[in-house]
Design a protein around this motif. Structure first.
Motif, PDB file in Angstrom:
ATOM      1  N   LYS A 133       0.837  -1.188   0.000  1.00  0.00           N
ATOM      2  CA  LYS A 133       0.000   0.000   0.000  1.00  0.00           C
ATOM      3  C   LYS A 133       0.877   1.245   0.000  1.00  0.00           C
ATOM      4  CE  LYS A 133      -3.835   2.179   2.478  1.00  0.00           C
ATOM      5  NZ  LYS A 133      -4.752   2.089   3.638  1.00  0.00           N
ATOM      6  N   GLY A 134       0.563   2.184  -0.891  1.00  0.00           N
ATOM      7  CA  GLY A 134       1.341   3.410  -0.997  1.00  0.00           C
ATOM      8  C   GLY A 134       2.497   3.315  -1.954  1.00  0.00           C
ATOM      9  N   SER A 135       2.846   2.110  -2.370  1.00  0.00           N
ATOM     10  CA  SER A 135       3.923   1.931  -3.338  1.00  0.00           C
ATOM     11  C   SER A 135       3.365   2.001  -4.754  1.00  0.00           C
ATOM     12  CB  SER A 135       4.626   0.586  -3.114  1.00  0.00           C
ATOM     13  OG  SER A 135       3.721  -0.468  -3.386  1.00  0.00           O
ATOM     14  N   HIS A 136       4.266   1.983  -5.725  1.00  0.00           N
ATOM     15  CA  HIS A 136       3.869   2.005  -7.133  1.00  0.00           C
ATOM     16  C   HIS A 136       4.586   0.877  -7.861  1.00  0.00           C
ATOM     17  CE1 HIS A 136       1.840   5.864  -6.623  1.00  0.00           C
ATOM     18  NE2 HIS A 136       2.896   6.250  -5.910  1.00  0.00           N
ATOM     19  N   SER A 137       3.979   0.419  -8.933  1.00  0.00           N
ATOM     20  CA  SER A 137       4.534  -0.729  -9.645  1.00  0.00           C
ATOM     21  C   SER A 137       4.398  -0.545 -11.146  1.00  0.00           C
ATOM     22  CB  SER A 137       3.830  -2.023  -9.213  1.00  0.00           C
ATOM     23  OG  SER A 137       2.451  -1.971  -9.568  1.00  0.00           O
ATOM     24  N   LEU A 138       5.299  -1.206 -11.874  1.00  0.00           N
ATOM     25  CA  LEU A 138       5.234  -1.299 -13.330  1.00  0.00           C
ATOM     26  C   LEU A 138       5.144  -2.777 -13.670  1.00  0.00           C
ATOM     27  CD1 LEU A 138       5.404   0.456 -15.945  1.00  0.00           C
ATOM     28  CD2 LEU A 138       7.826  -0.161 -16.034  1.00  0.00           C
ATOM     29  N   CYS A 139       4.128  -3.145 -14.437  1.00  0.00           N
ATOM     30  CA  CYS A 139       3.853  -4.553 -14.678  1.00  0.00           C
ATOM     31  C   CYS A 139       3.660  -4.798 -16.168  1.00  0.00           C
ATOM     32  CB  CYS A 139       2.606  -4.981 -13.908  1.00  0.00           C
ATOM     33  SG  CYS A 139       2.127  -6.701 -14.180  1.00  0.00           S
ATOM     34  N   LEU A 140       4.377  -5.778 -16.703  1.00  0.00           N
ATOM     35  CA  LEU A 140       4.180  -6.240 -18.074  1.00  0.00           C
ATOM     36  C   LEU A 140       3.515  -7.604 -17.994  1.00  0.00           C
ATOM     37  CD1 LEU A 140       4.699  -5.816 -21.131  1.00  0.00           C
ATOM     38  CD2 LEU A 140       6.824  -7.096 -20.839  1.00  0.00           C
ATOM     39  N   HIS A 141       2.340  -7.691 -18.584  1.00  0.00           N
ATOM     40  CA  HIS A 141       1.551  -8.908 -18.495  1.00  0.00           C
ATOM     41  C   HIS A 141       1.281  -9.419 -19.897  1.00  0.00           C
ATOM     42  CE1 HIS A 141      -1.794 -11.637 -17.744  1.00  0.00           C
ATOM     43  NE2 HIS A 141      -1.466 -11.630 -16.468  1.00  0.00           N
ATOM     44  N   SER A 142       1.661 -10.682 -20.158  1.00  0.00           N
ATOM     45  CA  SER A 142       1.487 -11.280 -21.473  1.00  0.00           C
ATOM     46  C   SER A 142       0.644 -12.535 -21.368  1.00  0.00           C
ATOM     47  CB  SER A 142       2.841 -11.611 -22.107  1.00  0.00           C
ATOM     48  OG  SER A 142       3.602 -10.441 -22.298  1.00  0.00           O
ATOM     49  N   THR A 143      -0.203 -12.745 -22.381  1.00  0.00           N
ATOM     50  CA  THR A 143      -1.090 -13.903 -22.422  1.00  0.00           C
ATOM     51  C   THR A 143      -0.978 -14.586 -23.779  1.00  0.00           C
ATOM     52  OG1 THR A 143      -2.650 -12.834 -20.901  1.00  0.00           O
ATOM     53  CG2 THR A 143      -3.476 -14.691 -22.188  1.00  0.00           C
ATOM     54  N   TYR A 144      -0.923 -15.912 -23.739  1.00  0.00           N
ATOM     55  CA  TYR A 144      -0.811 -16.733 -24.942  1.00  0.00           C
ATOM     56  C   TYR A 144      -1.949 -17.744 -24.913  1.00  0.00           C
ATOM     57  CZ  TYR A 144       1.263 -20.190 -28.177  1.00  0.00           C
ATOM     58  OH  TYR A 144       1.495 -21.065 -29.199  1.00  0.00           O
ATOM     59  N   ILE A 145      -2.752 -17.771 -25.980  1.00  0.00           N
ATOM     60  CA  ILE A 145      -3.926 -18.630 -26.034  1.00  0.00           C
ATOM     61  C   ILE A 145      -3.866 -19.488 -27.286  1.00  0.00           C
ATOM     62  CG2 ILE A 145      -6.447 -18.731 -26.021  1.00  0.00           C
ATOM     63  CD1 ILE A 145      -6.481 -15.940 -24.833  1.00  0.00           C
ATOM     64  N   LYS A 146      -4.030 -20.796 -27.111  1.00  0.00           N
ATOM     65  CA  LYS A 146      -4.133 -21.727 -28.224  1.00  0.00           C
ATOM     66  C   LYS A 146      -5.516 -22.371 -28.185  1.00  0.00           C
ATOM     67  CE  LYS A 146      -0.487 -21.966 -30.902  1.00  0.00           C
ATOM     68  NZ  LYS A 146      -0.599 -21.764 -32.359  1.00  0.00           N
ATOM     69  N   GLY A 147      -6.195 -22.292 -29.297  1.00  0.00           N
ATOM     70  CA  GLY A 147      -7.537 -22.849 -29.371  1.00  0.00           C
ATOM     71  C   GLY A 147      -8.484 -21.853 -30.021  1.00  0.00           C
ATOM     72  N   LYS A 148      -9.743 -22.243 -30.144  1.00  0.00           N
ATOM     73  CA  LYS A 148     -10.745 -21.393 -30.771  1.00  0.00           C
ATOM     74  C   LYS A 148     -11.187 -20.321 -29.784  1.00  0.00           C
ATOM     75  CE  LYS A 148     -12.489 -24.998 -33.884  1.00  0.00           C
ATOM     76  NZ  LYS A 148     -13.679 -25.784 -34.314  1.00  0.00           N
ATOM     77  N   THR A 149     -10.873 -19.084 -30.107  1.00  0.00           N
ATOM     78  CA  THR A 149     -11.200 -17.971 -29.229  1.00  0.00           C
ATOM     79  C   THR A 149     -11.279 -16.691 -30.046  1.00  0.00           C
ATOM     80  OG1 THR A 149     -10.406 -16.611 -27.386  1.00  0.00           O
ATOM     81  CG2 THR A 149      -8.746 -17.732 -28.695  1.00  0.00           C
ATOM     82  N   LEU A 150     -12.042 -15.733 -29.526  1.00  0.00           N
ATOM     83  CA  LEU A 150     -12.148 -14.435 -30.191  1.00  0.00           C
ATOM     84  C   LEU A 150     -10.945 -13.548 -29.893  1.00  0.00           C
ATOM     85  CD1 LEU A 150     -15.927 -13.661 -29.487  1.00  0.00           C
ATOM     86  CD2 LEU A 150     -14.930 -14.558 -31.594  1.00  0.00           C
ATOM     87  N   PRO A 152      -6.881 -12.472 -29.399  1.00  0.00           N
ATOM     88  CA  PRO A 152      -5.650 -12.731 -30.167  1.00  0.00           C
ATOM     89  C   PRO A 152      -4.824 -13.827 -29.507  1.00  0.00           C
ATOM     90  CG  PRO A 152      -5.470 -10.673 -28.940  1.00  0.00           C
ATOM     91  CD  PRO A 152      -6.897 -11.104 -28.826  1.00  0.00           C
ATOM     92  N   GLU A 153      -4.045 -14.517 -30.326  1.00  0.00           N
ATOM     93  CA  GLU A 153      -3.208 -15.590 -29.800  1.00  0.00           C
ATOM     94  C   GLU A 153      -2.246 -15.077 -28.745  1.00  0.00           C
ATOM     95  OE1 GLU A 153      -0.840 -19.123 -31.956  1.00  0.00           O
ATOM     96  OE2 GLU A 153       0.125 -17.173 -32.205  1.00  0.00           O
ATOM     97  N   PHE A 154      -1.704 -13.890 -28.976  1.00  0.00           N
ATOM     98  CA  PHE A 154      -0.733 -13.316 -28.043  1.00  0.00           C
ATOM     99  C   PHE A 154      -1.069 -11.853 -27.801  1.00  0.00           C
ATOM    100  CE2 PHE A 154       3.276 -11.020 -27.269  1.00  0.00           C
ATOM    101  CZ  PHE A 154       3.681 -11.661 -26.111  1.00  0.00           C
ATOM    102  N   SER A 155      -1.036 -11.447 -26.564  1.00  0.00           N
ATOM    103  CA  SER A 155      -1.273 -10.042 -26.220  1.00  0.00           C
ATOM    104  C   SER A 155      -0.360  -9.663 -25.073  1.00  0.00           C
ATOM    105  CB  SER A 155      -2.733  -9.818 -25.827  1.00  0.00           C
ATOM    106  OG  SER A 155      -3.089 -10.639 -24.736  1.00  0.00           O
ATOM    107  N   SER A 156       0.001  -8.401 -25.008  1.00  0.00           N
ATOM    108  CA  SER A 156       0.915  -7.912 -23.983  1.00  0.00           C
ATOM    109  C   SER A 156       0.490  -6.516 -23.578  1.00  0.00           C
ATOM    110  CB  SER A 156       2.348  -7.917 -24.514  1.00  0.00           C
ATOM    111  OG  SER A 156       3.267  -7.676 -23.491  1.00  0.00           O
ATOM    112  N   THR A 157       0.421  -6.274 -22.263  1.00  0.00           N
ATOM    113  CA  THR A 157      -0.042  -4.994 -21.728  1.00  0.00           C
ATOM    114  C   THR A 157       0.950  -4.493 -20.693  1.00  0.00           C
ATOM    115  OG1 THR A 157      -2.334  -5.680 -22.020  1.00  0.00           O
ATOM    116  CG2 THR A 157      -1.944  -3.795 -20.603  1.00  0.00           C
ATOM    117  N   LEU A 158       1.254  -3.202 -20.751  1.00  0.00           N
ATOM    118  CA  LEU A 158       2.135  -2.566 -19.775  1.00  0.00           C
ATOM    119  C   LEU A 158       1.297  -1.647 -18.901  1.00  0.00           C
ATOM    120  CD1 LEU A 158       5.122  -2.245 -18.885  1.00  0.00           C
ATOM    121  CD2 LEU A 158       5.243  -0.253 -20.398  1.00  0.00           C
TER     122      LEU A 158
END
Length: 697
Positions: free
Chosen positions: A18-35, A37-43
């Motif tokens: 609490k009170g601190s700050h963070s920088l986070c890179l989050h990536s997701t990889y999906i294989k299969g039938k889905t709406l 994207p196969e790969f996404s990355s958010t900062l």
């Protein structure tokens, strides 16, 4: 998509204080039938999305910025890190799941997070991997200590296997060094920059709207009491349900998850299932925006069928906005790229940037790992793997802005790691001897004379022999080598290699090459004319002669040297030599030779070089050969010695005669002279008679 990615990111338990700050890179990889994207990355900065990666175009798109942030983060860094994450996801899917597609979704995620404490001191850094919703590996770095927990695999061309504790320890040494010297400082530095740019967003405080409602539960026939806090920022909140003034125990509570609203604020709901009773229920909320606790009393709600539609509509609108904005940015950037396709004034010939890395095992005074960087034929940099330092070579101005040292360090460590893995495999097939084993890697990229990228070559060798070669040119990727792997796994690695070359390695290499050309223009553009001679000398081995055309002292290294016989070029299969060799002064030499017998052909030689306006033609010079030359010096020495000793003997005899003639008394000179003349005449007559008799015989 933005809402969904935030939800995915927030599905990771909170790891910041609490009170601190963070920088986070989050990536997701999906294989299969889905709406999705196969790969996404958010900062994300705290809970604000500051950028996303478009995996279709592999471009980084800033989000929510009100000012220019080009000086905060290099999009190339995000793209490089995301590429490595994607390749790691792909490799895990192929090796662990066999690359098989089933009806079920295969989801892998990776989170990289660093923290800045409220006293502006760096906090922890966490790298967490998960598969199918479960954490598989976690690495944590804090106060110089590195910890790892999870199940580790080692991935090779032949498959995956568990890593033993003995194997794990050395494999953690390199990640530890990377976290301490590269990832951690870079993440904290970027976090501070983003916080400075976005502090108005991060420091904003919005009060929660809190409601305590009761509605009928058709499933149980009872009621549900819910405490809802929404519209607050930042995300940290304490929400408590009370029954008759006492907090309700956690095991009775459902919900409590932190969810994001579409406007950048958050909501939280805690619910309790009750029957028809006479208890009194209340709710309190504690938040940074509130001076005191906020208490609310019970309200009755018949249900929220209409309100349940609102989040769906907002999500659809957000998706349309994200895709529409992405399409506009993509088209705009393509137009800009087309309009400024080449702002580089190319040199009169092609140029290249070389990197030759060497890994040595055995007793040697050289470092185990090192490499040199060369612009054309000029050494511009040296890297010492023991000290992990870069040393510029031959520069007259500062070149600190040539490349991002952190990226080069990452690439250097990756190459070093590849060497270590290759050595681990190679030593099994080698006898333990004292001989030195050298592994090498050559990486070359070329800039054509029209300013366009040329070919890029990556070549591996062991003890001087090439084992593998990857060649990328005009978006065509070829491989030559010997890998005992399945076609599927080989194609997978080649696809990864092609993507890395196309989107990262070649652009980075060409960018660095252009930068060095700008810095070293005077060195590269200098021209030194060749000195050319055509000589003939005896060949003691064959008994014939050797005609040689020698060009030396020229720069740059490109030269065309041609031997002519009676005005016609001599065919290559008759020629020996032709190798380009360096001189000690930075210039070059080349020699082409032809073995001949005693014939009456006329030989000549011509040289074409950038320093010459026209061809330089030279005629034959005769060289008597080394055997004759080697006799001249000894003969001259012998003659000189004979001359010295002869003159000395004459002088000695002359002095002795003068000394003998001056021994007598000068008063009897006339008598003595008469006697001497008489005796001399008689002796001379006898000598003449003897010589005549000898000649007659």
């Amino acid at each position: 998509m933005a809402i969904i990615l935030i939800l995915l990111a927030l599905s990771v338990p909170a790891v910041t204080s609490k009170g601190s700050h963070s920088l986070c890179l989050h990536s997701t990889y999906i294989k299969g039938k889905t709406l999705f994207p196969e790969f996404s990355s958010t900062l994300m900065l705290d809970d604000i999305v500051v950028g996303q990666l478009n995996s279709e175009t592999w471009t980084y798109v800033p989000r929510g910025n009100t000012t220019n942030e080009d000086d905060v983060i290099d999009p190339q860094h995000i793209r490089m890190i995301s590429k490595y994450m994607y390749d790691d996801f792909e490799e895990r899917w192929i090796v662990l799941d066999g690359g098989n597609l089933t009806d079920s979704l295969k989801v892998q995620q990776k989170m990289i997070l660093c923290e800045l404490l409220d006293n502006d001191k760096p906090g922890q850094m966490i790298t967490r991997s998960s598969s199918k919703g479960f954490t598989t590996d976690e690495m944590s770095y804090l106060d110089g200590k590195f910890t790892y927990s999870g199940t580790s695999y080692k991935f090779t061309y032949s498959g995956a296997s568990y890593i033993t504790q003995q194997e794990l320890k050395p494999r953690l040494e390199l990640p530890l060094w990377r976290h301490e010297h590269l990832y951690y400082p870079a993440c904290i530095k970027t976090l501070r920059k983003y916080f400075k740019k976005r502090q108005n967003q991060v420091k904003k405080i919005v009060k929660p709207r809190v409601k305590l409602i009761q509605k009928a539960n058709s499933d149980s026939g009872g009621f549900r009491v819910s405490c809802l806090a929404t519209g607050f920022y930042p995300r940290h909140i304490n929400l408590t349900l009370f029954r008759d003034g006492q907090p309700v125990s956690d095991h009775e509570i459902t919900g409590g998850d932190l969810l994001s609203n579409g406007d950048g604020t958050y909501q939280m709901r805690k619910s309790l299932e009750i029957s028809a009773d006479k208890h009194k229920y209340s709710c309190s909320a504690t938040h940074l925006s509130l001076d005191n606790k906020l208490h609310v009393t019970l309200e009755f709600d018949h249900g929220e069928p209409f309100k349940s539609v609102i989040p769906s509509v907002l999500i659809v609108l957000a998706l349309l906005l994200v895709f529409g904005t992405g399409a506009v940015i993509y088209k705009y950037r393509r137009r800009r790229a087309a309009s400024s396709k080449s702002d580089y004034s190319a040199a009169s010939s092609s140029h290249s940037l070389w990197m030759l890395a060497t890994y040595i095992k055995g007793q040697t005074p050289f470092p185990e790992f090192s490499y040199v960087g060369m612009l054309d034929d000029i050494t511009v940099m040296y890297y010492n793997g023991e000290t992990r330092t870069f040393i510029p070579r031959g520069n007259t101005t500062t070149e600190d802005d040539m490349f991002e040292s952190k990226i080069i360090l990452i690439i250097s460590d990756d190459i070093h790691g590849q060497f270590m893995d290759r050595w681990g495999i190679a030593k099994k097939n080698l006898n333990e001897t004292d001989r030195v084993i050298a592994l090498q890697k050559l990486v070359v990229c070329e800039l054509r004379d029209d300013g366009e990228p040329g070919q890029m070559i990556t070549r591996d060798g062991v003890s001087g022999s090439t084992t593998d070669e990857l060649r990328y040119v005009d978006k065509n990727f070829t491989y030559q080598g010997h890998l005992d792997v399945s076609t599927q796994l080989l194609n997978f690695h080649l696809e990864i290699g092609m993507r890395r070359h196309e989107s990262f390695y070649q652009p980075l290499c060409i960018k660095t090459l252009k930068g060095y050309l700008e810095k070293r223009r005077n060195q590269i553009n200098r021209k030194v004319k060749p000195r050319v001679r055509l000589i003939q000398k005896a060949n003691s081995d064959s008994g014939g002669f050797r005609v040689s055309c020698l060009a030396t002292g020229f720069y740059p290294r490109h030269i065309n040297l041609t031997l002519f016989r009676d005005g016609q070029p001599v065919s290559d299969h008759e020629i020996t030599g032709g190798d380009l060799l360096p001189n000690g002064d930075g210039t070059y030499q080349m020699r082409k030779s032809l073995e001949i017998s005693a014939d009456k052909h006329k030989y000549s030689c011509s040289a074409t070089h950038l320093s010459l306006d026209n061809k330089l033609d030279v005629t034959l010079e005769f060289d008597p050969g080394e055997p004759f030359k080697s006799v001249i010096l000894p003969v001259l020495i012998v003659l000189a010695l004979l001359l010295v000793f002869g003159i000395g003997a004459v002088i000695y005899k002359y002095k002795r005669r003068r000394a003998a003639s001056s021994k007598g008394d000068y008063s009897s000179a006339s008598t003595s002279e008469g006697s001497i003349d008489s005796k001399s005449t008689h002796k001379a007559e006898e000598e003449v008679t003897q010589m005549s008799e000898a000649l007659s015989k």
